[in-house]
Design a protein around this motif. Structure first.
Motif, PDB file in Angstrom:
ATOM      1  N   MET A   1       0.827  -1.209   0.000  1.00  0.00           N
ATOM      2  CA  MET A   1       0.000   0.000   0.000  1.00  0.00           C
ATOM      3  C   MET A   1       0.865   1.264   0.000  1.00  0.00           C
ATOM      4  N   ASN A   2       0.511   2.162  -0.832  1.00  0.00           N
ATOM      5  CA  ASN A   2       1.142   3.469  -0.802  1.00  0.00           C
ATOM      6  C   ASN A   2       0.082   4.499  -0.497  1.00  0.00           C
ATOM      7  N   ASP A   3       0.463   5.580   0.148  1.00  0.00           N
ATOM      8  CA  ASP A   3      -0.524   6.642   0.234  1.00  0.00           C
ATOM      9  C   ASP A   3      -0.160   7.702  -0.788  1.00  0.00           C
ATOM     10  N   GLN A   4      -1.180   8.465  -1.124  1.00  0.00           N
ATOM     11  CA  GLN A   4      -0.947   9.399  -2.220  1.00  0.00           C
ATOM     12  C   GLN A   4      -0.041  10.550  -1.809  1.00  0.00           C
ATOM     13  N   LEU A   7       3.450   9.985  -2.731  1.00  0.00           N
ATOM     14  CA  LEU A   7       3.694  10.096  -4.160  1.00  0.00           C
ATOM     15  C   LEU A   7       4.079  11.534  -4.499  1.00  0.00           C
TER      16      LEU A   7
ATOM     17  N   VAL B   2       6.775   3.593  -5.050  1.00  0.00           N
ATOM     18  CA  VAL B   2       6.656   4.660  -6.029  1.00  0.00           C
ATOM     19  C   VAL B   2       8.017   5.311  -6.224  1.00  0.00           C
ATOM     20  N   GLU B  87       1.632  -2.216  -7.192  1.00  0.00           N
ATOM     21  CA  GLU B  87       1.768  -0.996  -6.390  1.00  0.00           C
ATOM     22  C   GLU B  87       2.293   0.199  -7.174  1.00  0.00           C
ATOM     23  N   ASP B  93      -3.847   0.904  -6.562  1.00  0.00           N
ATOM     24  CA  ASP B  93      -3.528   0.150  -5.353  1.00  0.00           C
ATOM     25  C   ASP B  93      -4.412   0.631  -4.197  1.00  0.00           C
ATOM     26  N   VAL B  94      -4.597   1.931  -4.128  1.00  0.00           N
ATOM     27  CA  VAL B  94      -5.452   2.482  -3.075  1.00  0.00           C
ATOM     28  C   VAL B  94      -6.891   2.023  -3.259  1.00  0.00           C
ATOM     29  N   GLU B 169       6.073  -5.978   3.057  1.00  0.00           N
ATOM     30  CA  GLU B 169       4.611  -6.043   3.157  1.00  0.00           C
ATOM     31  C   GLU B 169       4.188  -6.975   4.284  1.00  0.00           C
TER      32      GLU B 169
END
Ligand code: HEM
Lengths: 434, 275
Positions: A1-4, A7, B2, B87, B93-94, B169
């Motif tokens: 999971m990434n949060d925006q 980014l 990212v 991801e 992914d969210v 993870e």
């Protein structure tokens, strides 16, 4: 999971790195204009590191010796107590773990240069202390819990005679997420960062064997020394001097009796170690601060500002109360903390322990109250005659209205390691023989 | 991840694309074949994900709670296996895989969608009521993911680094049982994350086996140890029993192995000469 959110930050960083876009341009430009000249000695800037002290950074406590450091060693300002679960499949694994732990602890406590590595690899060290680790008075003290002995047949019959799982006392409200463990590490240093660095080094290098179970960070407030260099006992979060009546750690014969495990009923390998009783004791500080001073002093049996006993309020904190002259407790109440903890009779001589606590502060609870308290750590030759007996005497004390033990555990601090040897070698050798 | 992606993008921009840029230099040449194979593996998984998600969301929309529950865990596994690649598209992914505590209002948050929103409805509320819109969105997202991944040139360091990412993870959200908190099917995800990591490692292993025998012996041993623990929790249908049945001792064993695999696999990029 990434949060925006991440980014966009990363994107900004990227833009800056490759010099694209108006944003990137602005940042790059501003660096050129505003960064202060490196050659000129300028007035301090807001984010300059606070000046450290070369002298305290260089202080070091010898790692090797008959006993582990961090027990009789004068307690520095910062501590971390961490409890782990141990994953080892065999006695050989266990020995590998102990050797590795010894190697890391010996390095971290003595300090030195961090080895350089190929930059394509993750660095060997977190880097939070820079390229050279200062010893900063660091001690790392290793203890083992009963669960470790109980789970492995190859340790059968070798458990220290009084080592057991901590059980609930009447005033306790134990949080399972703050209790017990197979192994304990007590980190003590001048600066909290030194402890954090050491903990991260061990978590990284011993990931194969150690799973962190719980930890508490603590501190004690430093006091400017008197002209002769001495300082009084540090204060706890209830504002009282804590440690005044501790047995004298410089009296080797007394320490042999009170702190270092000995005696024919203890396994030979354990001689020279010590039982470590740890309790996470919440203090209801808001409520305490609303209690009358006279009541506070009656609860402890000592005066708040100087620490002097109530029967000699002008004396020093190191003076001891004369209970024989106050048999009914008119001056020092019979249920005061110090009188219950140590009635000072010939019989109570065998219940002595060496206390070495830290204060902790962990944010706020759901009810809006501060989560603060005492990270109580005590060492004794005999856990039952020491901590357990004294806690049983304290059960029901008036102080209980203001405190709530929520966690902790019992561990056995291993004997020290001689130069060239590793911590726990006597235990491993005994296990190989049996 | 990212970060890796963007860094690689920057590199690709600078060099005019990774196929001719990053990949042209030695030692990346050796990576061409494993990368191609990995791409196939991912493509198979995204195809399977679309297929399984179709069946899963059909069951949700048909109001068949029991069937939807039985398809939930197996459907997710193809996503969990390829998470390092999935991801890269953080918007998807969210919306596909976020958990309630990624949102300030938790389960009640209007932005909470995807697998775990449906899981919440099926297990906590025992009903498919109101789930149709989430089902439609999930299927659309999964198809979009499949399309985007098919059009993607795989950044080498993302693939190589992916083995460690999968272990991160597990260490961060799986060990604690936070991932599938309503269904308690976490062990399925666990297994899929390990499989995904092991796949990457197996593809790269021949490139380092000669020079790094100690390393591969240790990593092999740790993967085997994980398998051994997980095997104990297999259910009769080939899946896994509830996370709640995982003993403390086994959780600790998994945790130690996962962290050690994460430490070791984090060096793969460097060992293969990727910065
Ligand atoms: C939050 C909890 C506690 C606080 C705030 C606290 C505080 C104090 C204070 C202020 C003193 C007097 C000064 C001194 O001699 O150190 C004291 C003494 C003492 N405390 Fe505690 N204490 C706590 C818990 C405990 C526990 C759990 C034990 C052991 C079971 C313990 C054992 C003792 C002993 C043995 C003394 C020395 C008594 C003497 O020899 O006169 N304390 N404590």
């Amino acid at each position: 999971m990434n949060d925006q959110g991440r980014l966009s930050t990363t994107r900004r960083t990227l833009l800056r790195q490759i010099g694209l876009g108006a944003l990137g341009g602005t940042i790059a430009g501003s660096i050129g204009i505003h960064a202060r000249a490196q050659d000129a000695k300028t007035a301090p800037q807001v984010v300059d590191a606070p000046p450290g002290h070369a002298e305290t950074a260089a202080q070091h406590v010898p790692f090797h010796g008959r006993h582990q450091a961090g027990i009789l060693t004068p307690r520095p300002a910062s501590g971390i107590f961490a409890a782990f679960d141990v994953v080892v499949a065999s006695l050989d694994d266990f020995e590998r773990m102990l050797r590795l732990l010894t190697e890391r602890a010996a390095f971290l406590t003595q300090g030195g240069e961090v080895p350089a590595r190929d930059p394509k690899l993750p660095p060997a060290d977190s880097g939070l202390l820079g390229p050279v680790i200062a010893p900063d008075n660091l001690t790392i003290t290793l203890g083992l819990g009963a669960s470790l002995f109980d789970r492995h047949d190859w340790l059968a019959g070798l458990k220290p005679a009084r080592l057991q799982r901590m059980v609930q006392f009447p005033n306790d409200a134990l949080d399972p997420a703050l209790c017990h463990g197979d192994l304990s590490l007590q980190f003590c240093a001048n600066l909290p960062d030194t402890n954090i660095h050491a903990l991260r080094d061990i978590v990284k290098n011993l990931s194969e064997f150690l799973v962190l179970r719980w930890m508490i960070e603590g501190s004690v407030p430093p006091v400017p020394p008197a002209p002769d260099g001495s300082t009084p006992s540090a204060r706890n979060f209830l504002g009282f001097r804590d440690g005044s009546a501790n047995p004298d750690a410089n009296d080797a014969a007394l320490m042999e009796r009170v702190v270092w495990t000995h005696g024919p009923d203890e396994p030979e390998w354990a001689h020279g170690g010590s039982y470590q009783a740890v309790r996470v004791i919440r203090n209801f500080v808001e409520r305490w601060d609303r209690a009358p001073l006279a009541e506070q002093e009656r609860i402890f049996g000592r005066t708040k500002m100087t620490g002097a006993p109530l029967d000699a309020p002008r004396a020093s904190e190191y003076d001891v109360p004369d209970y024989a002259a106050d048999p009914d407790g008119a001056t020092t109440p019979p249920d005061s903390h110090i009188r219950l903890a140590n009635p000072r009779t010939p019989k109570s001589e065998r219940n002595l322990m060496l206390r070495r606590p830290f204060n902790y502060s962990r944010g706020v609870l759901r009810n809006g109250q501060l989560d603060q308290g005492l990270l109580f750590i005590a060492y004794q030759a005999d856990l039952e005659a020491g901590f357990i007996a004294v806690q049983n005497q304290l059960n029901g004390e008036p102080l209980e209205e203001y405190i709530k033990p929520v966690g902790g555990g019992y561990f056995f601090a291993l004997p020290g390691a001689a130069v060239g040897d590793y911590l726990g070698a006597s235990l491993v050798n005994a296990a190989r023989r049996s | 991840m990212v970060g890796h992606y963007l860094k690689t993008t920057a590199l690709a921009l600078a060099l005019g694309g990774w196929a001719t840029g990053a990949m042209a230099a030695d030692p990346s040449l050796d990576l061409v074949e494993p990368l191609a194979e990995y791409k196939l593996y991912v493509a198979e998984n995204t195809a399977k994900l679309v297929e399984d998600t179709t069946a899963f969301t059909d069951a949700v929309k048909a109001g068949d709670v029991e069937k939807a529950k039985s398809l939930f865990a197996p459907t997710r596994t193809s996503y969990e296996k390829i998470e390092p690649i999935a991801e890269l598209f953080s918007d998807l992914d969210v919306s596909i895989d976020a958990r309630a505590d990624d949102y300030e209002q938790a389960e009640q948050d209007p932005d909470f969608t995807g697998f775990h929103r449906i899981e919440y409805g099926l297990w906590e509320q025992g009903s498919t009521e109101g789930l149709a819109e989430y089902a439609d969105k999930l299927l659309a997202d999964v198809k979009e993911l499949d399309a985007r991944i098919n059009g993607l040139t795989f950044p080498p360091e993302v693939v190589v680094g992916g083995a460690a990412v999968l272990m991160e993870e597990v260490a961060a959200t799986k060990i604690s049982g936070e991932e599938d908190r309503y269904s308690r099917t976490d062990l399925w995800d666990f297994d899929a994350n390990f499989e995904g990591a092991e796949k990457i490692y197996e593809l790269l292993r021949p490139l380092i086996a000669d020079d790094e025998a100690d390393f591969t012996a240790k990593v092999d041993g740790n993967f085997a140890a994980v398998d051994e623990v997980l095997e104990k929790y297999r259910s009769a249908d080939g899946g896994f029993v509830s996370y709640e049945e995982l003993t403390d001792t086994d959780r600790n064993a998994l945790s130690a192995k996962v962290n050690t695999l994460a430490e070791d696999l984090a060096t793969l990029r460097g060992k293969l000469g990727l910065g």
